[in-house]
Write an enzyme that holds these catalytic residues in place. Structure first.
Site, mmCIF file in Angstrom:
data_model
loop_
_atom_site.group_PDB
_atom_site.id
_atom_site.type_symbol
_atom_site.label_atom_id
_atom_site.label_comp_id
_atom_site.label_asym_id
_atom_site.label_seq_id
_atom_site.Cartn_x
_atom_site.Cartn_y
_atom_site.Cartn_z
ATOM 1 C CB CYS A 142 -0.943 0.004 1.201
ATOM 2 S SG CYS A 142 -2.173 -1.323 1.156
ATOM 3 C CD GLN B 117 -6.416 -6.145 3.284
ATOM 4 O OE1 GLN B 117 -6.059 -4.983 3.363
ATOM 5 N NE2 GLN B 117 -6.937 -6.638 2.176
ATOM 6 C CG HIS C 258 -6.173 2.017 0.046
ATOM 7 N ND1 HIS C 258 -5.022 2.574 -0.480
ATOM 8 C CD2 HIS C 258 -5.764 0.949 0.788
ATOM 9 C CE1 HIS C 258 -3.973 1.877 -0.051
ATOM 10 N NE2 HIS C 258 -4.399 0.885 0.702
ATOM 11 C CB CYS D 197 -0.578 -0.022 7.796
ATOM 12 S SG CYS D 197 -2.257 0.074 7.142
ATOM 13 N N GLY E 201 1.672 -4.072 3.591
ATOM 14 C CA GLY E 201 1.854 -5.510 3.703
ATOM 15 C C GLY E 201 3.258 -5.861 4.164
#
Length: 385
Positions: free
Chosen positions: A89, A159, A341, A371, A373
């Site tokens: 991300c 997640q 997102h 945040c 991965g």
């Protein structure tokens, strides 16, 4: 001391899943934002030394180095190269870091950083699963690794699982998360109605505003949703939206500013990236922010505005608890829960919004984190000039 300046930043509106951008080829989305960036900056495109784009799930129309494809699809000079990166991300935020590092090192003077993602066309995780099925590989990236299992066991690498772990560890109730999510929509709608995003947007066709914010949502509607995981606290309303979009900014050295007659809008004051528990995954912005503030000699009180990606509501709420940041300075125009997102584009999208909001309010320092991965988090501090 060398400086890395932000001289222009622009983004598309964020399209919701199946919305106005869903049928647009990612290279065309990328080309659109690169054309807008070059036009707004007034820089000769041939002077650009590299184009660094973030993009996840680099398969199908997002394969083949989408940074390079987008630049060429925009009709821009063939001699300018491009590279596509994946830090999950945080990919386009990392693109800014790489661009700024190239400038700060003295090896480059003008670098484009950005990202693109069409999640409607290529769903999240597609490259981990569907794309490898013809090869007889159906496992994700961690399953089957003896050494990974020896270190982390067979706990889920998800997640959703990580967000649930955060909510549990920090004692964040579903009600608190719903209040936060509702506020995200309210802030986003207010920002749209006030025209706060207008200067940073490059409309695409009929899509002239962000499609995600829900004007008709309510705490009652949120309370009626089923959890994503049985027995859990998270629901779809507490999660970032699946989205499509692109973003780009131009990073310049002092020499480029002089030679091209540019007006810097901000300088990159600090950049860093840190990691922690990959199973909890989404809590890395907390130690990453502490590290960035310590290394830059700043305190959270020195920061005028914060953009922290709302991957899930507990990510931001846990960060607020541990940093002591003022909620009224954080995601003041809403976040990914309302605005969406678009994975590879979100980093520069957030920084573009941060820059424009600092200019609107007269703030000096803005901090961005998200945040990622693998239990990682980038932190960038910019100073408005």
């Amino acid at each position: 001391m060398a400086e890395a300046y932000i001289v222009e930043a622009v983004r598309t509106p964020v399209g919701r899943r199946g919305g106005g951008l869903s049928q647009v080829h990612p290279a065309d989305l990328g080309a659109h934002i690169l054309s807008a960036l070059m036009e707004r900056s007034g820089v000769d495109p041939a002077a650009v030394e590299d184009v660094i784009f973030g993009c996840l799930d680099q398969v199908g129309p997002q394969a083949g180095d989408i940074a390079r494809t987008s630049w060429l699809a925009a009709g821009l000079p063939e001699e300018v190269p491009g590279v596509t990166i994946d830090r999950q991300c945080g990919s386009s935020q990392q693109a800014v870091h790489f661009a700024a590092q190239g400038v700060l090192s003295g090896t480059q003077d003008l670098v484009v950083a950005g990202g693109v993602q069409n999640m409607s066309a290529i769903p999240i995780g597609y490259a981990n699963h569907k794309a490898v099925e013809p090869l007889g590989l159906t496992q994700g990236p961690f399953a089957g690794s003896e050494r990974w299992t020896a270190r982390y066991g067979d706990r889920p690498v998800s997640q959703f699982y990580g967000a649930e772990l955060i909510a549990e560890k920090w004692g964040i109730t579903r009600e608190a998360m719903e209040a936060f999510a509702y506020r995200s929509h309210q802030r986003a709608v207010h920002a749209i109605d006030e025209g706060r995003f207008d200067r940073e947007l490059a409309p695409y066709g009929d899509v002239s505003t962000d499609e995600g914010p829900r004007r008709d949502t309510s705490l009652e509607k949120m309370a009626g949703l089923k959890p994503l995981v049985e027995g859990g606290r998270l629901t779809a309303a507490l999660s970032s939206q699946v989205s499509d979009g692109a973003s780009a900014m131009l990073i310049a050295s002092e020499r480029a500013v002089r030679e091209h007659g540019l007006t810097p809008r901000a300088r990159v004051h600090h950049l860093s990236v840190r990691g922690e528990d990959p199973i909890r995954m989404l809590s890395a912005p907390i130690p990453a922010t502490a590290y960035a503030l310590k290394k830059s000699g700043m305190s959270i009180g020195d920061i005028d505005l914060v953009e922290i990606n709302e991957a899930f509501a507990p990510v931001v709420l846990a960060w607020l608890k541990d940093t002591g940041a003022d909620p009224d300075r954080v995601n003041v125009n809403g976040g990914a829960i309302a605005l969406g997102h678009p994975l590879g584009a979100t980093g520069v999208k957030l920084m573009t919004t941060l820059l424009h909001e600092l200019e609107r309010t007269g703030g000096r320092y803005g901090l961005q984190t998200m945040c990622e991965g693998g239990g990682q988090a980038n932190v960038t501090i910019i100073e408005r000039l």
